[in-house]
Design an enzyme around this catalytic site. Structure first.
Site, PDB file in Angstrom:
ATOM      1  N   SER A   1       0.860  -1.144   0.018  1.00 36.33           N
ATOM      2  CA  SER A   1      -0.080  -0.249  -0.120  1.00 36.33           C
ATOM      3  C   SER A   1       0.733   1.423   0.059  1.00 36.33           C
ATOM      4  CB  SER A   1      -0.901  -0.205   1.150  1.00 36.33           C
ATOM      5  OG  SER A   1      -0.208  -0.126   2.319  1.00 36.33           O
TER       6      SER A   1
ATOM      7  N   HIS B   1      -2.880  -3.144  -5.900  1.00 32.80           N
ATOM      8  CA  HIS B   1      -3.309  -2.784  -4.653  1.00 32.80           C
ATOM      9  C   HIS B   1      -4.749  -2.729  -4.606  1.00 32.80           C
ATOM     10  CE1 HIS B   1      -3.550   0.916  -1.445  1.00 32.80           C
ATOM     11  NE2 HIS B   1      -3.565  -0.311  -0.964  1.00 32.80           N
TER      12      HIS B   1
ATOM     13  N   GLU C   1      -5.570  -0.413  -7.694  1.00 37.76           N
ATOM     14  CA  GLU C   1      -4.530   0.754  -8.122  1.00 37.76           C
ATOM     15  C   GLU C   1      -3.578  -0.371  -8.747  1.00 37.76           C
ATOM     16  OE1 GLU C   1      -3.626   4.511  -5.903  1.00 37.76           O
ATOM     17  OE2 GLU C   1      -3.257   2.696  -4.572  1.00 37.76           O
TER      18      GLU C   1
ATOM     19  N   ASN D   1      -3.167   6.119  -0.869  1.00 37.44           N
ATOM     20  CA  ASN D   1      -2.704   6.285   0.661  1.00 37.44           C
ATOM     21  C   ASN D   1      -2.078   7.642   0.710  1.00 37.44           C
ATOM     22  OD1 ASN D   1      -3.802   4.139   2.223  1.00 37.44           O
ATOM     23  ND2 ASN D   1      -2.174   2.872   1.333  1.00 37.44           N
TER      24      ASN D   1
END
Length: 282
Positions: A119, A140, A152, A190
């Protein structure tokens, strides 16, 4: 490249969710973990998730046994040798991931793809651990994997077009929406989310409002389905802290400094839902 056989390393929350989605869509899955106990817990979590989906009418009655029958648990990485692609979903620790990638290099055929569910860690750095850097890529998934639509897809500097096409096609075949992003700490999800969670922790740390009121402001004022502090508890405060530390190290920018309250809570073992207490009690 049509991918039909996939390995997943790590039977925790993300790993078992990824295995479930792959197997539900007809792929053969080897689910690997160093711990028999973790595998047992992971398979039980998959069974419970499938039963919930069946009760909701999202899956047919026979999906549970068919899906579980396509998942093969193992504590031996060598069992993943037949896999065309392996998704690493271990804890967010660079040393652990590096060891897994080096071991997989020795097990898998040269044409196999190595994906990671990291992540926040740089994909270019991860690809450099492998003897096949052009076949390393980020996948991800979001938690909970069976429900969340986004994947992702992160290209390392070394990732080739064929690998990207294969992984994007797989994500689409799983009913997900792949979004390709360039390599950078935290990627998109993130890079945006964790500073928000961290700032919410600072607001609580500075005693501007209660956790409940902070989350209510974000839910009712910003139309978020869940408040940032409740979301941090769901993700795991240790994971949030780890990502913030990576962002701080990579960008060398004080705006990514982890809130002292977040650090203290992790030190106290208050990790969120998985420990029974975080910003809230469970």
């Amino acid at each position: 490249m049509q991918i039909r056989t996939v390995g997943v390393v790590g039977a925790g929350t993300m790993g078992n969710g990824i295995a479930q989605v792959l197997a539900t869509h007809g792929l053969e899955v080897w689910l690997a973990d160093v711990s028999e106990t973790a595998l047992t817990r992971g398979l039980e979590a998959i069974r419970n998730s499938l039963e919930r989906l069946i009760r909701k009418g999202a899956l047919p009655e026979d999906a549970r046994d068919a899906t579980l029958g396509r998942i093969h648990p193992t504590t031996v990485l060598a069992a993943l040798a037949p896999c065309q692609l392996v998704v690493e979903a271990a804890t967010e620790n660079a040393d652990i991931k590096q060891g897994i990638f080096k071991a997989l290099d020795d097990v898998l055929p040269a044409e196999a793809i190595l994906a990671t569910n990291t992540s926040s860690i740089s994909l270019t750095r991860i690809a450099a651990w492998s003897r096949r850097p052009e076949r390393v890529i980020g996948m991800h998934f979001m938690n909970p994997v069976p429900v969340m639509q986004l994947v992702e897809v992160i290209r390392a500097l070394q990732t080739d077009d064929a690998t990207h096409a294969a992984v994007t096609g797989l994500a689409e075949a799983l009913g997900k929406t792949p979004v390709t992003v360039r390599d950078g700490a935290g990627f998109v999800s993130n890079r945006v989310l964790m500073p928000m969670i961290n700032e919410a922790a600072f607001v609580l740390y500075e005693n501007l409002a209660t956790a409940e009121d902070i989350d209510t402001v974000m839910k009712l004022g910003m139309n978020h389905p869940i408040g940032p502090l409740a979301l941090a508890d769901l993700i795991g405060l240790d994971t949030c802290l780890s990502i913030m530390d990576i962002l701080y190290t990579e960008f060398r920018d004080s705006k990514y400094r982890a809130c002292p309250l977040l650090v203290q809570m992790v030190q106290a073992g208050r990790l969120g839902r998985k420990s029974g207490q975080g910003f809230y009690r469970y």
